[in-house]
Design an enzyme around this catalytic site. Sequence first.
Site, PDB file in Angstrom:
ATOM      1  CG  PHE A 124      -2.048   0.826   1.221  1.00 45.30           C
ATOM      2  CD1 PHE A 124      -3.245   0.359   0.730  1.00 45.30           C
ATOM      3  CD2 PHE A 124      -1.979   2.132   1.694  1.00 45.30           C
ATOM      4  CE1 PHE A 124      -4.367   1.182   0.691  1.00 45.30           C
ATOM      5  CE2 PHE A 124      -3.090   2.954   1.654  1.00 45.30           C
ATOM      6  CZ  PHE A 124      -4.288   2.480   1.160  1.00 45.30           C
ATOM      7  CG  ASP A 199      -0.477  -2.639   6.804  1.00 49.03           C
ATOM      8  OD1 ASP A 199      -1.625  -2.755   7.282  1.00 49.03           O
ATOM      9  OD2 ASP A 199      -0.143  -1.697   6.057  1.00 49.03           O
ATOM     10  CE1 TYR A 224      -9.367   3.117   5.885  1.00 45.65           C
ATOM     11  CE2 TYR A 224      -8.563   4.201   7.877  1.00 45.65           C
ATOM     12  CZ  TYR A 224      -8.339   3.727   6.593  1.00 45.65           C
ATOM     13  OH  TYR A 224      -7.102   3.848   6.037  1.00 45.65           O
ATOM     14  CE  LYS A 225      -8.173   0.142   4.211  1.00 39.49           C
ATOM     15  NZ  LYS A 225      -6.737   0.019   3.993  1.00 39.49           N
ATOM     16  NE  ARG A 372      -9.694  -3.416  -3.549  1.00 40.98           N
ATOM     17  CZ  ARG A 372      -9.255  -2.803  -2.461  1.00 40.98           C
ATOM     18  NH1 ARG A 372      -8.244  -3.319  -1.774  1.00 40.98           N
ATOM     19  NH2 ARG A 372      -9.816  -1.694  -2.041  1.00 40.98           N
TER      20      ARG A 372
END
Length: 410
Positions: A124, A199, A224-225, A372
């Site tokens: 990321f 991570d 927040y995911k 995705r």
Amino acid sequence: LTELQNQAARLDAADALAGFRARFVLPEDTIYLDGNSLGPVSMDAKASLERALNSWETHRIEGWIEGEAPWLFLPERIGARLAPLVGARADEVIATGSTTLNLHQLLATLYEGNGPILLDANSFPTDRYAIQSHLKLRGLDSETYLRFVEPDEDAIELSLIQGTGLAVLPSVVYTSGRLLDMARLTRAAQRSGTKVLWDLSHSIGVLPHALSEMGADGAFWCSYKWLSAGPGAGGGLYLNARHFDKAPGIAGWFGAAKEALFSGSHGLIPAPGAARLQTGTTHVLSLAPLAGTLTLFEEAGIEAVRAKSLALTGFLRECLAALAPELEAITPIEDNRRGGHLALRHPQAAALSRSLRAQGVVGDHRPPDLLRLAPAPLFTSFAECLEAARRVRAVLEAGLHRETAEGLVP
Ligand SMILES: *Cc1c(COP(=O)(O)O)cnc(C)c1O
């Protein structure tokens, strides 16, 4: 198709987590398959945020130490509730910062500048930027001190040689959805004398972890995911107990022992455990929704969440193979090698993702050619997986994805 319909109906009827759907606020006609990027709001998150606002209104300055959930120890209390989700001791976890800031903090605290940092080549972007700027602050040049490796167990193990300083690895690769063998890679890192930071942004809240058991040095994530705690919600970090003697690399008064917050001493007296890695005043309002959504995960149980996640992605994959065989699923097929989302390759993935949103299927696109789709165990049904696949078929057949304009879509 009838067979898939029957299968969806059977799976939905047997789904012990189906009741959680009613706790989320989602439009009827939309199939939300983007909970791995921004989880939707729940009644629990809203109520918890409302309670935090009320406690501010009621207690004002005394809110730090009074009320049903005094703010001063909020990061520790939420950390203790996050600990079971990452497989850690309560005092090894603290709710603080963001993914980016927590990576900076762990680098500043644990990296000794004694060898290159190994990073996933598909990482990321923020992980890469954080490491590059950290090296710059240390006067170390990224050309020499930052090494990239493909996110593959064999490749990583080969790169973990003596003299590597530290490795930053993803549990689940955010593009492909591949789940790395964290225990094997942590052992390999330990054999080569390399510290390892995980991570967990793409795995926390969708699968169980065992950070303490495997002895990882540190880990960091956002909320927040999959955790559905809201845009910019407070993140979290894990610090293995063997590092509790380390001074925080990035120091601030909230990392101090609470009794010493206003002590006249000039040096920092660190708080016990991972709490020492906090920096400034805790973000009470950004942590409040997380305190609410954690209730959902505690009630559901992370093992049940993982089991349903595997069933959902397996079924979605099957539906897509039947209805849209031109999409190539690149996420590994084995259960122990995949996370919670499905990555599908298509030359027009960006336009396809946009057209799907117009048809009420919210997934997303990652360059160059990945679509995705992420069914969420707490609110997606098997019938929705089948319906999403049918809409993919319809978009491809009508050629809608060839007519969609370009533009930035999250
Ligand atoms: C989402 C995500 C981030 C985001 O970092 P923030 O500091 O929360 O913006 C970082 N790393 C990974 C792997 C992610 O998936």
